[in-house]
Design an enzyme around this catalytic site. Sequence first.
Site, PDB file in Angstrom:
ATOM      1  N   HIS A   1       0.863  -1.181   0.000  1.00 60.23           N
ATOM      2  CA  HIS A   1       0.000   0.000   0.000  1.00 60.23           C
ATOM      3  C   HIS A   1       0.898   1.229   0.000  1.00 60.23           C
ATOM      4  O   HIS A   1       1.739   1.396   0.883  1.00 60.23           O
ATOM      5  CB  HIS A   1      -0.926   0.032   1.219  1.00 60.23           C
ATOM      6  CG  HIS A   1      -1.880   1.191   1.194  1.00 60.23           C
ATOM      7  ND1 HIS A   1      -3.127   1.112   0.605  1.00 60.23           N
ATOM      8  CD2 HIS A   1      -1.751   2.461   1.647  1.00 60.23           C
ATOM      9  CE1 HIS A   1      -3.727   2.286   0.706  1.00 60.23           C
ATOM     10  NE2 HIS A   1      -2.915   3.125   1.340  1.00 60.23           N
ATOM     11  N   CYS A   2       0.712   2.089  -0.995  1.00 56.86           N
ATOM     12  CA  CYS A   2       1.578   3.254  -1.157  1.00 56.86           C
ATOM     13  C   CYS A   2       0.874   4.508  -0.632  1.00 56.86           C
ATOM     14  O   CYS A   2      -0.122   4.954  -1.221  1.00 56.86           O
ATOM     15  CB  CYS A   2       1.953   3.436  -2.623  1.00 56.86           C
ATOM     16  SG  CYS A   2       3.057   4.842  -2.921  1.00 56.86           S
TER      17      CYS A   2
END
Length: 278
Positions: free
Chosen positions: A101-102
């Site tokens: 997850h960025c």
Amino acid sequence: YVDVAYVIVPWLSYSVPGVLNAMVLTATAGTALGCYFSCMFTDPGRVPSGWLPDDEQQAAVQEVKKKDGAARFCKKCSEYKPPRSHHCRVCERCVLRMDHHCPWVNNCIGHANYRSFFLLLVYSSLALIHSTWLLAAHALHIVHSSKTSRVIRVGPQAAAHVMSEEPDKYLMMHIGIQTFAFFVALPTTVAVVMLLIWHIRMVTGNKTTIEAAEGVTAQIKAAALGQAMSKHPYDLGIWANAHELLGEDMLMWLIPSWKPTPGGLSYPTGFEVNQLGF
């Protein structure tokens, strides 16, 4: 902006090198921005409701639970997990071939938008390296000009100044802006290039960041053949890995696309490729 307004315009002006540098920097930065928005707004890959493992397919390698060897099941989503999918706590759902997850794009990087993320790193690295090089080269130009008392042009208006024992405030302000930009660009460039190198390793090995950190729990159904998985099960070889992640047409590998990557529910394995004799 600093590179164009404070370096290219006053130093290289509208000469051929100046125009070429401005065009290349604008192209790489603009492409990186497009890839950024693609990562942000493209769904990374959603598990279809009611998806079930296909036992009839008899895949050579099947991902299972580490504890009991049963099919992977997400208790939070109350759904079975396809191969390489993981539950994201931030997005609160399972993501196909989840990499991570960025927070910078406020989205997961998964099967459908990984190519956009990889190209974001490529073009961001090119733009940052170019930008840092321009700032450093212009700084050296200013130092050399100050020693020889040559005229220095600074700022968007390319105002002429001569370095003296007491430089005027306007000149020092612009030198300060460029110095600040350089010391922001340099560590950012190092960080992004290192991240790119990491993901080049992931692409060539057909791994996700999660798989690199945790490994893949895989059960070989064809145990009777006496073959063991001595490497990452989804590693098909460098060339095949690149084709799978970046597309079949090599000429289009570096061309961004807003279309999400199709598929994501099953992946070929190196074990199956070896069985077929490829």
